[in-house]
Design a protein around this motif. Sequence first.
Motif, short mmCIF file in Angstrom:
data_model
loop_
_atom_site.label_atom_id
_atom_site.label_comp_id
_atom_site.label_asym_id
_atom_site.label_seq_id
_atom_site.Cartn_x
_atom_site.Cartn_y
_atom_site.Cartn_z
N ASP A 16 0.95 -1.12 0.02
CA ASP A 16 0.17 0.07 0.03
C ASP A 16 0.81 1.07 -0.11
OD1 ASP A 16 -2.30 -1.64 0.07
OD2 ASP A 16 -2.61 -1.18 2.22
N TYR A 17 2.08 1.35 0.83
CA TYR A 17 2.78 2.45 0.68
C TYR A 17 3.46 2.57 -0.49
CZ TYR A 17 7.05 4.95 1.55
OH TYR A 17 7.99 5.72 1.26
N TRP A 20 0.98 4.30 -3.08
CA TRP A 20 0.77 5.52 -3.07
C TRP A 20 2.06 6.21 -3.11
CZ3 TRP A 20 -3.71 7.39 -3.42
CH2 TRP A 20 -4.93 6.80 -2.80
#
Length: 84
Positions: A16-17, A20
């Motif tokens: 997820d990091y 983004w």
Amino acid sequence: MANEPVRRPTSRARSDYRLWRDLGYAGGAVVAGFTADLLGLHAAVWLVAALTFGSGVIAALRMTETLKLDTGLDDGKNIDEYSP
């Protein structure tokens, strides 16, 4: 994401990091390019500087330190003895 439930939570958080982060690279390049085309390179560089400064301010205000070190500076020892 079909394999989402089988992955470990740390792996999901890392991906997820990265999602983004990578979207920020691509989006930032597009915004900087449009700004350079419309207002010139000087304005695009200032926009990037302002956005970077703003994100740093937000991070400084919103994020908290999670690692609490007892440096023991009052006992006369060298700080290098406490580094992890």
